[in-house]
Design a protein around this motif. Structure first.
Motif, PDB file in Angstrom:
ATOM      1  N   ILE A   1      -3.540  -9.045  14.707  1.00  0.00           N
ATOM      2  CA  ILE A   1      -3.585  -7.844  13.880  1.00  0.00           C
ATOM      3  C   ILE A   1      -2.848  -6.746  14.638  1.00  0.00           C
ATOM      4  CG2 ILE A   1      -5.041  -6.193  12.645  1.00  0.00           C
ATOM      5  CD1 ILE A   1      -7.383  -8.178  13.051  1.00  0.00           C
ATOM      6  N   ALA A   2      -1.928  -6.084  13.966  1.00  0.00           N
ATOM      7  CA  ALA A   2      -1.192  -4.959  14.557  1.00  0.00           C
ATOM      8  C   ALA A   2      -1.054  -3.881  13.499  1.00  0.00           C
ATOM      9  CB  ALA A   2       0.178  -5.405  15.055  1.00  0.00           C
TER      10      ALA A   2
ATOM     11  N   GLU B   1       0.669  -0.677  17.658  1.00  0.00           N
ATOM     12  CA  GLU B   1      -0.352  -1.205  18.546  1.00  0.00           C
ATOM     13  C   GLU B   1      -0.744  -2.612  18.100  1.00  0.00           C
ATOM     14  OE1 GLU B   1      -4.896  -0.175  20.070  1.00  0.00           O
ATOM     15  OE2 GLU B   1      -3.741   1.348  19.020  1.00  0.00           O
ATOM     16  N   LEU B   2      -0.900  -3.483  19.075  1.00  0.00           N
ATOM     17  CA  LEU B   2      -1.486  -4.792  18.823  1.00  0.00           C
ATOM     18  C   LEU B   2      -2.988  -4.610  18.970  1.00  0.00           C
ATOM     19  CD1 LEU B   2      -1.091  -7.864  18.348  1.00  0.00           C
ATOM     20  CD2 LEU B   2      -1.115  -8.111  20.843  1.00  0.00           C
TER      21      LEU B   2
ATOM     22  N   THR C   1      -7.182  -5.868   4.775  1.00  0.00           N
ATOM     23  CA  THR C   1      -6.700  -5.670   6.141  1.00  0.00           C
ATOM     24  C   THR C   1      -5.580  -6.680   6.411  1.00  0.00           C
ATOM     25  OG1 THR C   1      -8.873  -4.916   6.871  1.00  0.00           O
ATOM     26  CG2 THR C   1      -7.348  -5.685   8.581  1.00  0.00           C
ATOM     27  N   PRO C   2      -4.402  -6.200   6.838  1.00  0.00           N
ATOM     28  CA  PRO C   2      -3.299  -7.133   7.087  1.00  0.00           C
ATOM     29  C   PRO C   2      -3.498  -7.919   8.387  1.00  0.00           C
ATOM     30  CG  PRO C   2      -2.599  -4.875   7.518  1.00  0.00           C
ATOM     31  CD  PRO C   2      -4.016  -4.812   7.014  1.00  0.00           C
ATOM     32  N   VAL C   3      -3.726  -9.191   8.245  1.00  0.00           N
ATOM     33  CA  VAL C   3      -3.968 -10.098   9.364  1.00  0.00           C
ATOM     34  C   VAL C   3      -2.991 -11.259   9.229  1.00  0.00           C
ATOM     35  CG1 VAL C   3      -5.650 -11.665  10.423  1.00  0.00           C
ATOM     36  CG2 VAL C   3      -6.415  -9.492   9.443  1.00  0.00           C
ATOM     37  N   THR C   4      -2.459 -11.707  10.349  1.00  0.00           N
ATOM     38  CA  THR C   4      -1.617 -12.906  10.376  1.00  0.00           C
ATOM     39  C   THR C   4      -2.403 -13.992  11.085  1.00  0.00           C
ATOM     40  OG1 THR C   4       0.404 -11.588  10.411  1.00  0.00           O
ATOM     41  CG2 THR C   4       0.584 -13.870  11.156  1.00  0.00           C
TER      42      THR C   4
ATOM     43  N   LEU D   1       2.372 -13.199  18.018  1.00  0.00           N
ATOM     44  CA  LEU D   1       2.876 -11.931  18.545  1.00  0.00           C
ATOM     45  C   LEU D   1       4.214 -11.576  17.897  1.00  0.00           C
ATOM     46  CD1 LEU D   1       2.545  -9.529  20.474  1.00  0.00           C
ATOM     47  CD2 LEU D   1       3.731 -10.893  22.212  1.00  0.00           C
ATOM     48  N   ASP D   2       5.115 -12.536  17.826  1.00  0.00           N
ATOM     49  CA  ASP D   2       6.429 -12.283  17.232  1.00  0.00           C
ATOM     50  C   ASP D   2       6.327 -11.922  15.755  1.00  0.00           C
ATOM     51  OD1 ASP D   2       7.477 -12.838  19.728  1.00  0.00           O
ATOM     52  OD2 ASP D   2       8.274 -14.806  19.159  1.00  0.00           O
ATOM     53  N   ALA D   3       5.322 -12.488  15.060  1.00  0.00           N
ATOM     54  CA  ALA D   3       5.152 -12.206  13.635  1.00  0.00           C
ATOM     55  C   ALA D   3       4.657 -10.785  13.383  1.00  0.00           C
ATOM     56  CB  ALA D   3       4.188 -13.210  13.007  1.00  0.00           C
ATOM     57  N   VAL D   4       3.775 -10.288  14.245  1.00  0.00           N
ATOM     58  CA  VAL D   4       3.201  -8.953  13.996  1.00  0.00           C
ATOM     59  C   VAL D   4       3.919  -7.837  14.749  1.00  0.00           C
ATOM     60  CG1 VAL D   4       0.932  -9.882  13.379  1.00  0.00           C
ATOM     61  CG2 VAL D   4       1.354  -9.140  15.738  1.00  0.00           C
ATOM     62  N   LEU D   5       4.587  -8.177  15.861  1.00  0.00           N
ATOM     63  CA  LEU D   5       5.381  -7.212  16.632  1.00  0.00           C
ATOM     64  C   LEU D   5       6.660  -7.919  17.065  1.00  0.00           C
ATOM     65  CD1 LEU D   5       2.728  -5.562  19.016  1.00  0.00           C
ATOM     66  CD2 LEU D   5       3.871  -4.488  17.069  1.00  0.00           C
TER      67      LEU D   5
END
Length: 167
Positions: free
Chosen positions: A78-79, A95-96, A62-65, A115-119
């Motif tokens: 996670i997004a 979606e976040l 699962t891609p998680v930052t 937030l900036d990293a995933v979206l």
């Protein structure tokens, strides 16, 4: 930023981060939702249960930052592709799914970095947030998210009332 709080750096999570992610997830929920959820919710929403879930997720890729500060995980995000949520079809492509930061790291930029990293800024997206979470709602409003009128009650988390935000 408080002088004693090191800056957070986002990075991809690895399976070795499962226990740390579970601890952040559980602690952030206790810090944020203790007054919003019934006592019965916490009987099964244990750190042990979250650790097992995080181990499965990260082992499955699962891609998680995560946000790391001072050598420890202090938050995660996670997004992914937007999903239908009960009665509501998605209104954005992205979606976040989750963004949590330990309360001790609120206001340090950790949440913004995640937030900036995933979206990336300006990316059209949607998310669901607890209706009675003014701190999170203000954070998302600063990042261009606004309610679109969709609401839901999540029976899986103690009947928590949620609103959908979009940008």
């Amino acid at each position: 930023m408080p002088a004693t709080t090191p800056p957070a750096t986002p990075r991809p999570a690895t399976p070795a981060d499962a226990a740390a992610c579970a601890l952040v997830h559980h602690t952030a929920w206790v810090e944020t939702y203790s007054d919003l959820l019934p006592a019965s919710f916490w009987e099964t929403a244990t750190l042990e249960a979250r650790t097992q879930r995080w181990t499965r997720w990260l082992d499955a890729g699962t891609p998680v930052t995560v946000a790391e500060a001072g050598g420890r995980v202090v938050g995660f995000a996670i997004a992914g592709p937007a999903r239908a949520d009960g009665r509501h079809e998605p209104v954005r492509a992205h979606e976040l799914y989750a963004l949590y930061v330990l309360a001790a790291h609120h206001g340090t930029g950790a949440g913004q970095a995640l937030l900036d990293a995933v979206l990336p800024p300006g990316t059209p997206a949607q998310l669901w947030v607890a209706e009675a979470n003014p701190r999170a709602r203000a954070f998302y409003a600063r990042n261009g998210f606004a309610p679109d009128g969709a609401t839901a009650v999540d029976d899986h988390v103690g009947g928590l009332a949620e609103v959908r935000l979009v940008r």
